[in-house]
Design an enzyme around this catalytic site. Sequence first.
Site: not given
Lengths: 577, 92
Positions: B12, B14-16
């Site tokens: 994913s 650098f998602h949250i």
Amino acid sequence: MEEKQLQGLGVSAGIRIGKAFVYAPVRLTDIEKKKTDDPTREIERLRQAKARCQEELQALIERAVSTLGEEKAVILKGQISFLQDPTFFPPMEKLIEKDGWTAETAVHQIVTQIAGLFEGMANEYMRERAADVRDVGNRLFAQLSERKGTELSDIREQVILVADDLTPSDTVQLDKNKVLGFVTRIGGKTSHTAILANSLGIAAVLGLGDAVDAIRHGDEIVIDGTTGRCFVNPSEGTKASYLQQLEREEAERVELAAYAAREAVTKDGFRVELAANIGTVEEAQGLLELGAEGIGLYRTEFLFMGQSSMPDEETQFAAYRAVAEAVQGKPVVIRTLDIGGDKELPYLELPKEMNPFLGYRAIRLCLDRKELLLTQLRAILRASVYGTVKIMFPMISGMDEWRQAHSLYEEAREQLRAEGKAVAETIELGIMIEIPSAALMAPSFAKEVDFFSIGTNDLVQYTVAVDRMNEKVAHLYDYFHPAVIRLIKTVIDASNKYGIWTGMCGSMAGDPLAAPLLLGLGLHEWSMSASSLTRVKKVVTDMKRSECVALAERILEMDTAAEVRQALEAFRRPVSV
Amino acid sequence: MLTKDVTIRNESGFHIRPAQLFTEKAASFQSDVKVIVHKDADNTEVDGKSILGLMTLGLEKGSVITIATEGSDAEAALDALTSLVESGFGEA
């Protein structure tokens, strides 16, 4: 006052009469740019607002963790990190100190700027994060604001909630004992709000559009979650007729409630198992009192939806275990991840497809991204010691897929054994029959699997080639199509021949009209939404199996869905509901 | 200043959650942390302790970043942060 009638989408059944609570929080967008002559005071106001937001978020996170699970709290935790971010507050303070803007203006500028950065990104998931940034901005703004909008925490009595839309962060604050129903401006049948309303049993009319503006705070309103109608300041006549309908529903509910504790046995002694379909841990609670003998379909997708990343093995394990424990040892059929088609997970970044329902979805995706399925199987296996867990694989189209899934299951078992982790002695493994190829191959599958579960929603769609969301052809979508009935018979016959069982978890199983036919075909297990359980149980206990068998034989000779429906309506006893 | 190049491995990007893990780790050190992305001839540099900064870089699986640390515990910070990224943030 004159009665106004509004039409929206009925997404969650039930009639509710009550006072409107118009949810209108103060939003960041309504502000004017203003200068201040006391920057020190503005900075102090901003700091205090920040501190209060932090407390508010912390409280929300605690509530979200206990009611919705750790994963749902991630977005709120993200919001707390925004508050502490060096690119968030320091630039706001600088704007106040150097340029003399008010705290509100500074918040507005920085939030707009950061949200704009997210909105400009190529990745859809990241674009959606702009809403999180604005949400934090709105929280700050509400703290700074002297104007007071209405907040969900202001709900003190039973009300019908009227809103533009409800965000996931709104819904964690809802007190479902006080909210009788939802009415919204936007939102469709598959929206977050619709799913939530259904799982909480809250009546809901969504998608009223600007007509929603006709409702004022405190107005008396009537909503019908089935037809999507909504009456503002109802006339005495309207109110009386809905009150009557409410009474009828209540009387029916009381009558049907008597069936909850009974076994689902026909008058001549044929016993079937009635189970419930669920999507969340909360839905598993209280199911036994409603007359469910287990869970015939646990859709695990909800655990994966609305998240920023894949839930890990521990999170999944905790959810599966909680469901198994909630039904106290009764069977729970866990369906492995059924994603793709119309259900998206942004973090998987699936490609857009021409025909998503014929594409990269469910077991196909899971066999391609094996780690995903392996992690889920490990979590399910670990939960298996806390109840009676069964596993089923969705959208199997041929033997190879089943065998691959089976070998991944063996691999997960081996891994856990090597790690010394406990797993139940025997776990039944089944497949969903939702593609005609699988139904026709049932005699071959029956030699290798422990059970079948017929998913009529997709089986109908694939058998008659109809997209049920397409209004032009939706009328062709009918589970009484003779081809569908013949496929169901093929599957049940195959399971009988090899001594395994067949269940059904599509919407046909919850239709009282279909019950005599399914009894006649010999269906063993029926799984449906909890609200249909007693209604179907009443039909089953009122029937003689022998009569249903004769009916099914006649129906199998029929040529059209209309004839089938007619025969079933004629067969229905006058006393049935 | 110490630097090291690493490749983002998790599905994913650098998602949250990864951004949160990264900034938490970065904030546990005294040193300044920068994350630098090389795009064409331009370099974009953000504060490694800023979750918003990291997320707005729009890093996806396969992106290469340079982590730069400066300060009393620069070496430990660089090691910890590169191994966090290389581990794929613990995602499957």
